[in-house]
Design a protein around this motif. Sequence first.
Motif, short mmCIF file in Angstrom:
data_model
loop_
_atom_site.label_atom_id
_atom_site.label_comp_id
_atom_site.label_asym_id
_atom_site.label_seq_id
_atom_site.Cartn_x
_atom_site.Cartn_y
_atom_site.Cartn_z
N VAL A 55 0.99 -1.38 0.06
CA VAL A 55 -0.18 -0.04 -0.06
C VAL A 55 0.90 1.60 -0.05
O VAL A 55 0.81 2.50 -0.63
N PHE A 56 1.88 0.97 0.66
CA PHE A 56 3.29 2.47 1.11
C PHE A 56 3.50 2.73 -0.22
O PHE A 56 3.89 3.50 -1.01
N LEU A 57 3.40 1.72 -0.94
CA LEU A 57 4.78 1.53 -2.51
C LEU A 57 3.67 2.69 -3.78
O LEU A 57 3.82 3.87 -4.29
N THR A 62 2.02 7.00 -6.70
CA THR A 62 0.74 8.18 -6.99
C THR A 62 1.52 9.87 -7.04
O THR A 62 1.02 10.46 -7.66
N ASP A 63 2.62 9.78 -6.37
CA ASP A 63 3.41 11.45 -5.43
C ASP A 63 3.63 12.07 -7.04
O ASP A 63 3.71 12.72 -7.39
N PHE A 64 3.91 11.28 -8.11
CA PHE A 64 4.96 10.93 -9.08
C PHE A 64 3.86 12.07 -10.07
O PHE A 64 3.42 12.48 -10.75
N THR A 148 10.80 13.21 -2.01
CA THR A 148 11.64 11.44 -3.39
C THR A 148 12.34 11.40 -2.36
O THR A 148 11.71 10.28 -1.38
N VAL A 149 13.04 11.84 -1.41
CA VAL A 149 14.20 10.81 -0.79
C VAL A 149 13.15 10.75 0.35
O VAL A 149 13.46 9.45 0.90
N GLN A 150 12.32 11.43 1.56
CA GLN A 150 11.45 10.79 2.51
C GLN A 150 10.53 9.63 1.83
O GLN A 150 10.96 8.42 2.83
N LEU A 151 10.29 9.33 0.94
CA LEU A 151 9.36 8.03 0.10
C LEU A 151 9.82 7.39 0.10
O LEU A 151 10.03 6.24 0.65
N THR A 152 11.65 7.59 -0.51
CA THR A 152 12.42 6.23 -0.76
C THR A 152 13.16 5.81 0.40
O THR A 152 13.39 4.53 0.89
N ALA A 153 13.34 6.45 1.40
CA ALA A 153 14.03 6.51 2.51
C ALA A 153 13.06 5.19 3.56
O ALA A 153 13.16 4.41 3.87
N PHE A 154 11.20 5.66 3.15
CA PHE A 154 10.94 5.29 4.34
C PHE A 154 10.59 3.67 3.47
O PHE A 154 10.20 2.85 4.49
#
Length: 208
Positions: A55-57, A62-64, A148-154
């Motif tokens: 679900v997170f992925l 969708t952010d992009f 983007t970095v936040q989403l990738t990190a988490f």
Amino acid sequence: MTAVNPLPNILTWIRILAGIAVFALLAGAVGGFLPVADDLPTETQTLLEKLAVIVFLVGAVTDFFDGFLARKLHAETAWGATLDPIADKILICGVILGLLSLNVDNKWLAVPSAIILFREFTVSALRESSASRGVTLKVTMLAKWKTTVQLTAFAVEMIAQCLLSSLPDTQNRVGIAAHVLIWIAAVLTLWTGGEYVLAARKAISHGA
């Protein structure tokens, strides 16, 4: 009057719902969401954690696409521009609170996560206060990269905690990478937050 394509806003709403669902799934995995769900079987906990990652992925992707499609379809609206950063914050808050609810060693997660959350709330309040004075704080390119970095990190952190528990060595290596990324995200978060504070102060001072 030509109707605006609703797809970008639908994707933004998906991100909002994803943030809520990620928290519910991770908290539910340890019985922290519904008291009646305590002592879930290990298989059920694992399933909930895997679902949370998926679900997170989906929400992160969708952010992009919402912004890209809004520009591509000429469907940019004031409502979409307002909703987009809110959706980002809900997704990030959901995953942070969900991860912290897991019974794992979170000493490397707590401090940068607190920095990120405090900044997000501060900037949101700053935007609202500035808007009441007719000042609009535009999203900077660095702020977009911050998200983007936040989403990738988490995402990496979730993979380490939720998918690699049966592979301790791999989990440790991926976890270290996640912690480094989260601290980088925290630094970017502070930097961009400072930029917003200075921009708001300058704009409000000139408008006073």
